[in-house]
Design a protein around this motif. Structure first.
Motif, short mmCIF file in Angstrom:
data_model
loop_
_atom_site.label_atom_id
_atom_site.label_comp_id
_atom_site.label_asym_id
_atom_site.label_seq_id
_atom_site.Cartn_x
_atom_site.Cartn_y
_atom_site.Cartn_z
N PRO A 114 14.85 35.32 25.83
CA PRO A 114 15.24 34.03 25.05
C PRO A 114 16.74 33.68 25.34
CG PRO A 114 15.03 35.48 23.22
CD PRO A 114 14.59 36.13 24.73
N ASP A 115 16.97 32.32 25.26
CA ASP A 115 18.53 31.88 25.45
C ASP A 115 19.46 32.01 24.22
OD1 ASP A 115 21.01 30.72 25.96
OD2 ASP A 115 20.09 28.87 26.70
N VAL A 116 20.15 33.11 24.17
CA VAL A 116 20.89 33.35 23.00
C VAL A 116 22.37 33.40 23.30
CG1 VAL A 116 19.34 34.77 21.78
CG2 VAL A 116 20.68 35.83 23.58
N GLY A 117 22.77 32.32 24.37
CA GLY A 117 24.18 32.38 24.77
C GLY A 117 24.51 33.27 25.74
N GLN A 118 23.68 33.98 26.60
CA GLN A 118 24.07 34.98 27.43
C GLN A 118 24.71 34.31 28.63
OE1 GLN A 118 20.98 34.05 26.48
NE2 GLN A 118 19.59 35.62 27.48
N GLY A 119 24.40 32.79 28.62
CA GLY A 119 25.02 32.17 29.92
C GLY A 119 26.51 32.43 30.11
N ALA A 120 27.22 32.28 28.98
CA ALA A 120 28.76 32.18 29.07
C ALA A 120 29.04 33.66 29.44
CB ALA A 120 29.31 31.87 27.55
N ILE A 121 28.40 34.79 28.98
CA ILE A 121 28.85 36.15 29.30
C ILE A 121 28.64 36.30 30.76
CG2 ILE A 121 28.38 38.54 29.05
CD1 ILE A 121 27.44 37.78 25.99
N VAL A 122 27.59 35.80 31.27
CA VAL A 122 27.21 35.99 32.49
C VAL A 122 28.00 35.12 33.50
CG1 VAL A 122 25.61 35.66 34.62
CG2 VAL A 122 24.67 36.63 32.16
N THR A 123 28.57 34.03 33.30
CA THR A 123 29.69 33.47 33.80
C THR A 123 30.90 34.04 33.85
OG1 THR A 123 28.42 31.16 33.28
CG2 THR A 123 30.79 31.26 33.70
N GLU A 124 31.15 34.69 32.92
CA GLU A 124 32.36 35.35 32.90
C GLU A 124 32.58 36.71 33.65
OE1 GLU A 124 35.35 38.28 32.20
OE2 GLU A 124 33.34 38.56 31.63
N VAL A 125 31.36 37.28 33.79
CA VAL A 125 31.23 38.60 34.71
C VAL A 125 30.80 38.15 36.19
CG1 VAL A 125 29.72 40.44 35.27
CG2 VAL A 125 30.29 39.74 32.91
N LEU A 126 30.37 36.96 36.27
CA LEU A 126 30.28 36.53 37.81
C LEU A 126 31.59 36.39 38.62
CD1 LEU A 126 27.07 34.28 37.59
CD2 LEU A 126 27.52 36.33 39.21
N SER A 127 32.42 35.42 37.47
CA SER A 127 33.85 34.91 37.92
C SER A 127 34.57 36.28 38.34
CB SER A 127 34.23 33.91 36.92
OG SER A 127 35.63 33.87 37.28
N ARG A 128 34.62 37.15 37.25
CA ARG A 128 35.36 38.55 37.52
C ARG A 128 35.23 39.30 38.67
NH1 ARG A 128 35.35 42.23 32.72
NH2 ARG A 128 36.05 40.14 31.56
N THR A 129 33.71 39.18 39.02
CA THR A 129 33.18 40.06 39.77
C THR A 129 33.68 39.44 41.51
OG1 THR A 129 31.30 40.98 38.82
CG2 THR A 129 30.79 40.83 41.12
N ALA A 130 33.51 37.99 41.56
CA ALA A 130 33.68 37.27 42.65
C ALA A 130 35.33 37.53 42.81
CB ALA A 130 33.45 35.72 42.60
N SER A 131 36.20 37.60 41.97
CA SER A 131 37.73 37.53 42.10
C SER A 131 37.85 39.08 42.59
CB SER A 131 38.23 37.27 40.78
OG SER A 131 39.89 37.66 40.96
N ASP A 132 37.03 40.08 41.99
CA ASP A 132 37.57 41.44 42.27
C ASP A 132 36.99 42.00 43.67
OD1 ASP A 132 38.74 41.65 40.03
OD2 ASP A 132 37.20 42.55 38.70
N HIS A 133 35.64 41.19 44.15
CA HIS A 133 35.10 41.84 45.15
C HIS A 133 34.84 40.80 46.41
CE1 HIS A 133 34.43 45.74 43.25
NE2 HIS A 133 34.31 45.34 42.16
N ALA A 134 35.83 40.08 46.64
CA ALA A 134 35.48 38.94 47.62
C ALA A 134 35.25 39.46 49.04
CB ALA A 134 36.95 38.02 47.57
N HIS A 135 35.82 40.31 49.23
CA HIS A 135 35.35 40.99 50.73
C HIS A 135 33.74 41.50 50.75
CE1 HIS A 135 35.51 42.64 54.43
NE2 HIS A 135 35.06 43.85 54.20
N GLU A 136 33.45 42.24 49.88
CA GLU A 136 32.14 42.87 49.54
C GLU A 136 31.16 41.78 49.44
OE1 GLU A 136 34.66 43.83 47.88
OE2 GLU A 136 34.79 45.93 47.80
N ILE A 137 31.41 40.41 48.64
CA ILE A 137 30.43 39.44 48.69
C ILE A 137 30.38 38.60 49.87
CG2 ILE A 137 30.31 37.19 47.45
CD1 ILE A 137 31.38 38.52 45.07
#
Length: 468
Positions: A114-137
């Motif tokens: 169910p949608d319990v607001g996890q979208g905001a958490i995933v958004t933040e983790v996605l953003s940080r991952t993209a920033s930390d691992h631009a080459h791997e992505i």
């Protein structure tokens, strides 16, 4: 409506489909207004030289497209439509509608978290991952970091089962994990054993890659070990797929004695066990896992779809070390390989504890919705469990599973009949349906949907007519 006849010359195909397409086109062009009543089926059948059944099938197809509604004794009416083409609606400004629900329908045919607001958490983790691992992505994933295996070992751990990181294969969800194991450890023509009712997408997928299905009987406690032994002796399956803790769709939890017996039989007949623990991770059930009884031949699969977020495709399996390389290669061959972005996001969600926190919130929401179901359906026979996002409803006579599913669709609720869960052609009839309670965004939608189900149960088949 007067002086209106459909144009059946503009398309090809079965007559009922051409009739439905013509009516849809006239609705889109404004020839038929919202709120208009379509001609009675017998009248239209006479006018176009068709059978009443043909017109009935066309009207049913229009209902499935969300264009009309049928009211028993009153006829079939055109629903309002904001634009001509899309069959699905986007969320409104408040995000309260189901993004993938057909127009005017409640999605009770899904058990995603169910949608319990996890979208905001995933958004933040996605953003940080993209920033930390631009080459791997930017490239293909060739090397898996150790943290991906640690995350899988952590997420699959339950009760006394504690897999080590060197048994883990990260996968694109639980389904992909199971199919990779089947592809790696069986060959075309081999039998894979399934219960008559199960998560049938696996048996269908296995069939697509040439594996055959062997059906094993179950009862209210789960798979019958005696029948499993019979099937092993007669058909010699190479593998068996099971959901011992919260079987889908029956919610059965296999007792420890049966798990021990299944492990013994599998060992005697050299059968590999796939233990799908996707729902088990939501429970507090203390029963030892099958992997505890037969660790040398059991593959445990699980993921994030039912408890955290289905859209991140997070999954892992734990297997005997001898199988690991073969399964990892099979997973790559069948899926194209693990995308770095998703695998890293899923690992971070698990290792930071955010996945566990989301799961707790999801469970609380599921239990609030389950309470609505239990109160609304009191007096009828159904099975539900705390923490689990679906209900197995036994239908009173004279309802049939497929007919009840169609009746619910007519009343705006999408559910699954028993045939959706049959792993093969089965002579067993259960007269039951499964409906999920996690997908609608609001509890009010749950209350409305379950109330519609209750009305149908109260009214019996007199409350539903497939012909308007």
């Amino acid at each position: 409506m007067t002086n209106w006849l459909p144009d059946l010359t503009a398309s090809s195909g079965p007559l009922y489909q051409r009739l439905a397409d013509s009516i849809e086109s006239d609705i889109d062009r404004g020839v038929i207004d919202a709120g208009a009543k379509l001609p009675p089926q017998r009248d239209l059948a006479y006018d176009i030289g068709a059978t009443v059944g043909t017109v009935g099938r066309a009207y049913q197809l229009l209902r499935e497209r969300g264009l009309v509604s049928g009211e028993v004794g009153r006829g079939t009416y055109v629903l309002g439509r904001q634009n001509a083409k899309p069959d699905f609606i986007a969320p409104d400004a408040q995000g309260t509608r189901d993004i993938d629900a057909p127009r005017g329908k409640l999605r009770f045919d899904s058990t995603a978290a169910p949608d319990v607001g996890q979208g905001a958490i995933v958004t933040e983790v996605l953003s940080r991952t993209a920033s930390d691992h631009a080459h791997e992505i930017s490239s293909y994933t060739r090397d898996f970091p150790e943290r991906w295996f640690e995350a899988g070992a952590s997420w699959l751990s339950r009760n006394s089962f504690r897999p080590s990181a060197d048994t883990i294969v990260p996968t694109l969800g639980t389904h992909a994990a199971v199919m990779a194991a089947i592809a790696a450890l069986t060959t075309p023509g081999d039998y894979v054993a399934f219960e008559h009712l199960t998560y049938s997408q696996i048996s269908r997928s296995a069939g697509l890659i040439g594996r055959r299905t062997a059906l094993v009987a179950s009862d209210h406690q789960g798979l019958d070990p005696d029948d499993f032994e019979r099937v092993c002796a007669q058909k010699h399956p190479k593998m068996i797929f099971l959901m011992p803790t919260v079987q889908n769709p029956t919610l059965a939890i296999l007792p420890a004695a049966r798990r021990e017996a299944i492990a013994r039989i599998a060992r005697e007949y050299n059968v590999v066990i796939i233990e799908d623990d996707l729902y088990g991770g939501l429970t507090e059930d203390p029963t030892p896992m099958l992997a505890d009884y037969a660790p040398e031949r059991t593959i445990v699969a699980g993921g994030l779809s039912k408890s955290v977020a289905a859209g991140v495709r997070g999954g892992w399996l734990s297997c005997p070390p001898a199988y690991r390389h073969r399964i990892r290669v099979a997973h790559k061959m069948m899926t194209g390989g693990m995308p770095f972005l998703l695998a890293e996001v899923n690992a971070r969600l698990v290792l930071t504890g955010q996945a566990a926190d989301i799961r707790k919130r999801a469970i609380a929401e599921i239990n609030a919705r389950t309470a609505i179901v239990r109160e609304t359906l009191a007096g009828f026979e159904f099975k539900s469990r705390d923490n689990i996002p679906f209900v197995w409803l036994t239908l009173p006579d004279p309802w049939l599973s497929g007919t009840f599913k169609n009746a619910c669709l007519e009343h705006g609720v999408l559910i699954d009949d028993e045939d959706e869960f049959k792993a093969g052609r089965s002579e067993q009839v259960f007269h039951a349906v499964r409906f999920g309670i996690s997908q609608p965004r609001q509890r009010k939608d749950i209350a409305d949907g379950v109330a519609a189900i209750r009305r149908l149960l109260d009214e019996g088949r007199a409350g539903y007519d497939s012909f308007s």
